[in-house]
Design a protein around this motif. Structure first.
Motif, PDB file in Angstrom:
ATOM      1  N   TYR A 113       0.836  -1.187   0.000  1.00 29.02           N
ATOM      2  CA  TYR A 113       0.000   0.000   0.000  1.00 29.02           C
ATOM      3  C   TYR A 113       0.879   1.248   0.000  1.00 29.02           C
ATOM      4  N   ILE A 122      -3.988  10.566  -2.344  1.00 29.25           N
ATOM      5  CA  ILE A 122      -3.764   9.361  -3.140  1.00 29.25           C
ATOM      6  C   ILE A 122      -3.629   8.166  -2.200  1.00 29.25           C
ATOM      7  N   ARG A 175      -3.467   3.877  -2.571  1.00 32.66           N
ATOM      8  CA  ARG A 175      -3.425   2.793  -3.538  1.00 32.66           C
ATOM      9  C   ARG A 175      -2.897   1.506  -2.908  1.00 32.66           C
ATOM     10  N   ILE A 185      -6.999   1.884 -12.029  1.00 30.09           N
ATOM     11  CA  ILE A 185      -5.645   1.332 -11.963  1.00 30.09           C
ATOM     12  C   ILE A 185      -4.629   2.449 -12.175  1.00 30.09           C
ATOM     13  N   TYR A 186      -3.587   2.433 -11.347  1.00 29.81           N
ATOM     14  CA  TYR A 186      -2.510   3.420 -11.474  1.00 29.81           C
ATOM     15  C   TYR A 186      -1.171   2.712 -11.344  1.00 29.81           C
ATOM     16  N   PHE A 201      -2.930   5.674 -15.945  1.00 25.07           N
ATOM     17  CA  PHE A 201      -4.206   5.448 -15.277  1.00 25.07           C
ATOM     18  C   PHE A 201      -5.138   4.685 -16.209  1.00 25.07           C
ATOM     19  N   GLU A 249       4.984  -0.410 -10.561  1.00 23.99           N
ATOM     20  CA  GLU A 249       3.822  -0.815  -9.780  1.00 23.99           C
ATOM     21  C   GLU A 249       2.574  -0.930 -10.658  1.00 23.99           C
ATOM     22  N   MET A 279      -1.395  -0.872  -9.399  1.00 26.03           N
ATOM     23  CA  MET A 279      -2.179  -0.736  -8.184  1.00 26.03           C
ATOM     24  C   MET A 279      -3.581  -0.190  -8.453  1.00 26.03           C
ATOM     25  N   MET A 280      -4.504  -0.522  -7.564  1.00 24.82           N
ATOM     26  CA  MET A 280      -5.820   0.107  -7.561  1.00 24.82           C
ATOM     27  C   MET A 280      -5.691   1.408  -6.777  1.00 24.82           C
ATOM     28  N   VAL A 281      -6.196   2.508  -7.354  1.00 25.65           N
ATOM     29  CA  VAL A 281      -5.975   3.815  -6.764  1.00 25.65           C
ATOM     30  C   VAL A 281      -7.278   4.574  -6.567  1.00 25.65           C
ATOM     31  N   GLU A 319      -7.667   8.620  -6.116  1.00 25.92           N
ATOM     32  CA  GLU A 319      -7.025   9.924  -6.003  1.00 25.92           C
ATOM     33  C   GLU A 319      -8.099  10.995  -6.099  1.00 25.92           C
TER      34      GLU A 319
END
Length: 358
Positions: A58, A88, A90, A126-127, A138, A221, A223-225, A227
């Motif tokens: 995370y 942010i 993630r 997704i980021y 993104f 990376e 990751m699910m973000v 923001e």
């Protein structure tokens, strides 16, 4: 010859089970597993760490105001913020910037969330970022307020995947980076109809961006973000999984290959266990009088399997799993992935299928 028939029947049985047991983030239950661990943002520096033993990491950062991230043992998480100029949070996979995306298998994600509140701008999806060359990216699934085209940059194309069309943009920005002030792009795929649950074929976007000349570098990376800027809001991911499959290798050619067998299974005698009670039930699917489910449930799951690769019934790798000594395999799978259902596991080239309950 008998072993080849048994292997073919087993593969066909797995393929036939796909449609019946495919993961469905919008309808399946996952929920938070374990006690939530809350991380408070500093308002200036990133806070990073591991999400228990889930294999995810995370990161939390915000400027001004307040913000927090709460994560759970299975990787699900929630976040809240208030008065932050930029917040942010993630969760996902992090890498060492040693390989390009096409040196991996397939990246994908399954998610479901609820949200409340408001923000002047926001990105949910997704980021990640890459290096050499540097690029941020993104895949936007939803937002609190619709993204301003001014900040998405130049439209480069579009892609239709996962039930909708995404518009693709590239935005060049100037930010303070490790090497100083340099220009680097941010790539966006923006879903036309926002959603709060579903499956994301992440690699499909990577491939389309590359086709359009939007080049990613070495992966850092995926990751699910969530923001957002300004306002006060909460978001709660009650279903979450980001997966990375291992690179596929060409399947050996065979005149007896089954067309439906798209899932790559090692062609070795180890595929079918030696137990006669198992092999007697693994008949060619077309000739078997038993249901696919009944055939699968007869595959023996040994409690001695301590290190496994776990798949869903669509053949997507959910992740690697080390089973603690003394814990049943079913319990270990539920503890990590947080939902009941039918799973495939692989250990030392042997594939097995089992049902996991709460």
């Amino acid at each position: 010859m008998r072993k080849e028939i048994l292997k073919t029947g087993f593969v066909v049985a797995l393929v036939l089970a796909v449609s019946a047991y495919a993961a469905d983030a919008c309808n399946d239950e996952m929920g938070h597993v374990g006690e939530g661990k809350k991380v408070i943002g500093t308002g200036s520096e990133s806070v990073k760490g591991d999400v228990g033993n889930s294999g995810f990491q995370y990161e939390l950062w915000h400027s001004e105001g307040s913000g927090s991230l709460t994560y759970y043992d299975n990787g699900t998480f929630s976040a809240e913020w208030s008065g932050s100029q930029d917040f942010i949070a993630r969760v996902g996979l992090r890498y060492a910037e040693s390989k390009n995306f096409d040196e991996f298998g397939n990246f994908s994600a399954d998610f479901k969330f609820t949200k409340s509140g408001s923000a002047d701008f926001s990105y949910i999806g997704i980021y990640g970022w890459t290096d050499n060359p540097r690029a941020d990216y993104f895949i936007l699934e939803d937002w609190f307020s619709e993204p301003n085209p001014e900040y998405l940059g130049e439209k480069k194309g579009e892609i239709t995947v996962d039930g909708d069309t995404y518009d693709i943009y590239s935005f060049k920005q100037n930010k303070l980076y490790v090497q100083g002030d340099i220009n680097y792009p941010t790539f966006y795929s923006v879903r036309r109809i926002p959603r709060q649950c579903g499956h994301i074929d992440i690699t499909a976007h990577f491939k389309k961006w590359t086709e359009l000349g939007l080049n990613l570098g070495k992966m850092n990376e995926v990751m699910m973000v969530a923001e957002a800027g300004n306002g006060s809001a909460t978001i709660d991911f009650t279903y979450f999984n980001v997966t990375e499959s291992e690179p596929s290798s060409p399947a050996p050619s065979s005149s007896s290959a089954t067309p439906e067998s798209s899932f790559a299974v090692p062609a070795s005698d180890a595929l079918v266990e030696s137990s006669s009670s198992v092999t007697q039930e693994l008949k060619p699917a077309a000739k078997s009088s038993e249901s696919t489910t009944a055939m699968m449930q007869k595959v023996h799951i040994s409690s001695s399997d301590r290190s496994l690769v776990v798949f869903d019934m669509q053949g997507r790798i959910l992740g690697k799993l080390t089973v603690p000594a003394g814990m049943a395999l079913n319990s270990a799978i539920f503890a990590k992935f947080g939902r009941p259902g039918i799973y495939m596991v692989q250990s030392d080239g042997v594939f097995k299928v089992l049902s996991v309950a709460k």
